[in-house]
Motif scaffolding. Structure first.
Motif, PDB file in Angstrom:
ATOM      1  N   SER A 107       0.805  -1.223   0.000  1.00 32.53           N
ATOM      2  CA  SER A 107       0.000   0.000   0.000  1.00 32.53           C
ATOM      3  C   SER A 107       0.842   1.278   0.000  1.00 32.53           C
ATOM      4  O   SER A 107       0.303   2.375  -0.125  1.00 32.53           O
ATOM      5  CB  SER A 107      -0.931   0.014   1.218  1.00 32.53           C
ATOM      6  OG  SER A 107      -0.172  -0.046   2.424  1.00 32.53           O
ATOM      7  N   ASN A 108       2.164   1.135   0.175  1.00 30.65           N
ATOM      8  CA  ASN A 108       3.045   2.307   0.209  1.00 30.65           C
ATOM      9  C   ASN A 108       4.163   2.120  -0.816  1.00 30.65           C
ATOM     10  O   ASN A 108       5.302   1.797  -0.471  1.00 30.65           O
ATOM     11  CB  ASN A 108       3.634   2.501   1.609  1.00 30.65           C
ATOM     12  CG  ASN A 108       4.505   3.735   1.696  1.00 30.65           C
ATOM     13  OD1 ASN A 108       4.301   4.714   0.975  1.00 30.65           O
ATOM     14  ND2 ASN A 108       5.509   3.698   2.569  1.00 30.65           N
ATOM     15  N   VAL A 230       3.253   2.898 -12.189  1.00 31.77           N
ATOM     16  CA  VAL A 230       3.070   4.032 -11.280  1.00 31.77           C
ATOM     17  C   VAL A 230       2.154   3.603 -10.137  1.00 31.77           C
ATOM     18  O   VAL A 230       1.081   3.040 -10.359  1.00 31.77           O
ATOM     19  CB  VAL A 230       2.476   5.254 -12.015  1.00 31.77           C
ATOM     20  CG1 VAL A 230       2.105   6.352 -11.020  1.00 31.77           C
ATOM     21  CG2 VAL A 230       3.463   5.780 -13.050  1.00 31.77           C
ATOM     22  N   GLY A 231       2.583   3.834  -8.905  1.00 28.03           N
ATOM     23  CA  GLY A 231       1.794   3.403  -7.752  1.00 28.03           C
ATOM     24  C   GLY A 231       2.122   1.992  -7.311  1.00 28.03           C
ATOM     25  O   GLY A 231       1.424   1.426  -6.469  1.00 28.03           O
ATOM     26  N   LYS A 232       3.214   1.416  -7.865  1.00 29.67           N
ATOM     27  CA  LYS A 232       3.632   0.070  -7.471  1.00 29.67           C
ATOM     28  C   LYS A 232       5.146   0.055  -7.264  1.00 29.67           C
ATOM     29  O   LYS A 232       5.853   0.994  -7.622  1.00 29.67           O
ATOM     30  CB  LYS A 232       3.226  -0.960  -8.530  1.00 29.67           C
ATOM     31  CG  LYS A 232       1.713  -1.095  -8.670  1.00 29.67           C
ATOM     32  CD  LYS A 232       1.330  -2.268  -9.551  1.00 29.67           C
ATOM     33  CE  LYS A 232      -0.185  -2.413  -9.575  1.00 29.67           C
ATOM     34  NZ  LYS A 232      -0.616  -3.563 -10.411  1.00 29.67           N
ATOM     35  N   ASP A 260       9.090   8.654  -7.471  1.00 30.33           N
ATOM     36  CA  ASP A 260       9.145   7.930  -6.192  1.00 30.33           C
ATOM     37  C   ASP A 260      10.251   6.878  -6.179  1.00 30.33           C
ATOM     38  O   ASP A 260      10.117   5.822  -5.538  1.00 30.33           O
ATOM     39  CB  ASP A 260       7.795   7.255  -5.887  1.00 30.33           C
ATOM     40  CG  ASP A 260       6.684   8.258  -5.692  1.00 30.33           C
ATOM     41  OD1 ASP A 260       6.943   9.315  -5.092  1.00 30.33           O
ATOM     42  OD2 ASP A 260       5.554   7.997  -6.149  1.00 30.33           O
TER      43      ASP A 260
END
Length: 278
Positions: A107-108, A230-232, A260
């Motif tokens: 989740s992060n 993106v987001g993983k 990130d």
């Protein structure tokens, strides 16, 4: 296969015991002490079953990861304990990778790029992270009223050499291919952790006039992949410095890949040549 049959047998046995105890509770009026004892037995059965399933999953996970991934056979035993840092940068890289594995949460999302010269253990550390993450059980379903985990799953991970990945995508265009490009890209998008090993090796260092012609497909596909991630969590290993990668991929693709992402520079002796040194 025998292990799977045994797990199913254990599951059926535990289910039968729980059903029997619940039926007894429904039929009879029990004292508080008796009811507490029965509930504790049910919870113990739940925990035992979950532990057996966890151990069975962990035993087969790494072989499954490696069979689905493109991991060099020499890296299959790579772990943090057998990584030998010789420079302060290598020691720092080891500590960061350990911390990354310890703090990993689906989740992060956080990504890292290990970059430096050939053969200094970048891929070793990436596989070591995967090995640590293979020990983690992700909770899928929990009975909050009893604080009991009902269902878990293992981390989904893939380790892919970037140049070989592009070859695999190209081969999907053949009429007799067993898989489609969409299936390959979807698989890369879905995993909890993707390792893109030897990032940049798919780019041909040619004359500037021929650069886009020779590399257009590779740049386009890499952008599709990093865009989908993106987001993983993604780990990049590369032999190139940041300036070279920026020149290869361009601002759009490279800035997206680095979103990130923590950059970790590594230096040291070539791991592959140590055995030949006097």
């Amino acid at each position: 296969m025998e292990e799977m049959k045994s797990n199913r047998s254990n599951l059926q046995s535990a289910t039968n015991i729980i059903s029997e105890l619940q039926a007894r509770m429904a039929k009879h009026s029990l004292s508080d002490a008796e009811e507490k004892q029965i509930r504790e037995r049910i919870e113990a059965e739940d925990r035992e079953l979950a532990e057996k399933a966890r151990k069975a999953d962990q035993n087969i996970l790494m072989s499954k990861v490696f069979s689905q991934s493109m991991v060099n056979k020499k890296l299959e035993n790579a772990c943090f304990d057998n990584y030998e840092p010789e420079t302060e940068e290598a020691k720092r890289a080891l500590e960061i990778c350990k911390k990354y594995a310890t703090n990993f949460k689906v989740s992060n999302p956080q990504s890292i790029m290990l970059y430096g010269t050939f053969g200094i253990g970048k891929s070793h550390l990436a596989v070591a992270i995967m090995r640590e993450l293979s020990k983690i059980d992700l909770v899928v379903k929990r009975d909050e009223s009893r604080n009991v985990v009902l269902k878990t799953r293992k981390m989904s991970m893939l380790f892919i050499n970037t140049a070989k990945l592009l070859t695999k995508i190209r081969s999907s265009f053949n009429a007799d291919s067993e898989f489609s490009e969409d299936k390959v890209l979807q698989e890369l998008e879905d995993v909890d952790l993707l390792v893109l090993d030897d990032f940049g090796s798919e780019i041909k260092d040619v004359k500037p006039a021929d650069f886009n012609t020779k590399n257009g497909f590779a740049i386009e596909k890499i952008f599709e992949i990093v865009e989908s991630r993106v987001g993983k969590h993604t780990i990049f290993t590369t032999n190139y410095d940041v300036d070279t990668l920026f020149r290869y991929y361009g601002e759009r693709s490279f800035s997206r890949a680095m979103e990130d992402t923590t950059l970790i520079q590594m230096t040291g002796r070539n791991y592959r040549l140590r055995g030949f040194e006097k």
